[in-house]
Scaffold this active site. Sequence first.
Site, PDB file in Angstrom:
ATOM      1  N   ARG A  92       0.848  -1.191   0.000  1.00 44.26           N
ATOM      2  CA  ARG A  92       0.000   0.000   0.000  1.00 44.26           C
ATOM      3  C   ARG A  92       0.881   1.237   0.000  1.00 44.26           C
ATOM      4  O   ARG A  92       1.881   1.288   0.732  1.00 44.26           O
ATOM      5  CB  ARG A  92      -0.888   0.042   1.258  1.00 44.26           C
ATOM      6  N   ASN A 108      11.465  -0.137   5.748  1.00 43.16           N
ATOM      7  CA  ASN A 108      10.874  -0.908   4.655  1.00 43.16           C
ATOM      8  C   ASN A 108      11.958  -1.660   3.901  1.00 43.16           C
ATOM      9  O   ASN A 108      13.099  -1.196   3.803  1.00 43.16           O
ATOM     10  CB  ASN A 108      10.172   0.054   3.679  1.00 43.16           C
ATOM     11  N   HIS A 110      12.924  -3.119   0.181  1.00 39.62           N
ATOM     12  CA  HIS A 110      12.558  -2.917  -1.215  1.00 39.62           C
ATOM     13  C   HIS A 110      13.486  -3.769  -2.080  1.00 39.62           C
ATOM     14  O   HIS A 110      14.708  -3.725  -1.887  1.00 39.62           O
ATOM     15  CB  HIS A 110      12.676  -1.436  -1.591  1.00 39.62           C
ATOM     16  N   SER A 137      17.215  -3.419  -0.642  1.00 42.35           N
ATOM     17  CA  SER A 137      17.582  -2.306   0.238  1.00 42.35           C
ATOM     18  C   SER A 137      16.609  -2.225   1.404  1.00 42.35           C
ATOM     19  O   SER A 137      15.409  -2.481   1.231  1.00 42.35           O
ATOM     20  CB  SER A 137      17.510  -0.975  -0.531  1.00 42.35           C
ATOM     21  N   ASP A 146       9.962   4.970  -1.456  1.00 45.35           N
ATOM     22  CA  ASP A 146      11.201   4.179  -1.626  1.00 45.35           C
ATOM     23  C   ASP A 146      12.441   5.082  -1.679  1.00 45.35           C
ATOM     24  O   ASP A 146      13.466   4.701  -2.244  1.00 45.35           O
ATOM     25  CB  ASP A 146      11.130   3.327  -2.905  1.00 45.35           C
ATOM     26  N   GLU A 175      17.014 -10.811   1.253  1.00 45.40           N
ATOM     27  CA  GLU A 175      16.124  -9.835   1.892  1.00 45.40           C
ATOM     28  C   GLU A 175      15.950 -10.185   3.366  1.00 45.40           C
ATOM     29  O   GLU A 175      16.046  -9.321   4.250  1.00 45.40           O
ATOM     30  CB  GLU A 175      14.753  -9.831   1.209  1.00 45.40           C
TER      31      GLU A 175
HETATM   32  C1  GRF Z   1       9.470  -9.138  -1.157  1.00 44.01           C
HETATM   33  O1  GRF Z   1      10.145  -9.395  -2.359  1.00 44.01           O
HETATM   34  C2  GRF Z   1       9.637  -7.703  -0.815  1.00 44.01           C
HETATM   35  O2  GRF Z   1      10.883  -7.169  -1.189  1.00 44.01           O
HETATM   36  C3  GRF Z   1       8.557  -7.054  -1.619  1.00 44.01           C
HETATM   37  O3  GRF Z   1       7.466  -7.945  -1.588  1.00 44.01           O
HETATM   38  C4  GRF Z   1       7.964  -9.235  -1.321  1.00 44.01           C
HETATM   39  C5  GRF Z   1       7.318  -9.678  -0.045  1.00 44.01           C
HETATM   40  O4  GRF Z   1       7.606 -10.976   0.169  1.00 44.01           O
HETATM   41  N1  GRF Z   1       8.174  -5.782  -1.063  1.00 44.01           N
HETATM   42  P1  GRF Z   1       7.124 -11.613   1.563  1.00 44.01           P
HETATM   43  O5  GRF Z   1       5.647 -11.294   1.713  1.00 44.01           O
HETATM   44  O6  GRF Z   1       7.947 -10.963   2.643  1.00 44.01           O
HETATM   45  O7  GRF Z   1       7.408 -13.063   1.407  1.00 44.01           O
END
Ligand code: GRF
Length: 197
Positions: A92, A108, A110, A137, A146, A175
């Site tokens: 969102r 966040n 990204h 990031s 972002d 991530e």
């Molecule tokens: C991840 O790739 C994140 O970077 C992006 O949406 C995806 C979310 O994956 N914003 P999850 O719901 O954390 O598995």
Amino acid sequence: MTKRVAILISGGGSNMEALVRSMQGDHPARAVLVFSNVEDAGGLAKAQGLGVPTAALDHRTFGADRAAFDRAVNDILEDAAPDIVCLAGYMRILTPAFVEHWAGRMINIHPSLLPKYKGLHTHQRALDAGDTEHGCSVHEVTADLDGGPLLGQAHISIEPGDTAETLAARLLPFEHELFVKVLRRYAKGEKAFVTLG
Ligand code: GRF
């Protein structure tokens, strides 16, 4: 004092799960709420299985009134009284009032090497640009979508034959590792940049 962390999701919540599991051990923070704008988001069941309180509110019931939805979300968050808000696949766009209220306390993840590829479809855009490197990031959330101050980045290579799907899948574990490392520092008030890969 152990920091209270709320995590906002929209989907499967693998980043949320990594964050919650990281806080179950010796950690300066603990998860107090997982919220989703999607009432049947897979991540809500994962959070419940991990013993974290959850809440959901369908943004569609607010129509085009983003401000009203964000006010309702804010009320839910205030009840949990988080010190830190993590956006983990929360799809969102936040209203300026919401961002302002949580400024300095909201981070966040990204899936790009910001400032490259703000917004959506980051993997395909990196492929289309012929990049040989990609990554993710973690940044503080500001009114600039972002665009807030970077707290860490993880780098991966783009391999011949990569598709947006293979790239996303290879990036996701990075991530998780990056977000976990950044949150641990952020919860201690440390903003030293985290670099992975
Ligand atoms: C991840 O790739 C994140 O970077 C992006 O949406 C995806 C979310 O994956 N914003 P999850 O719901 O954390 O598995």
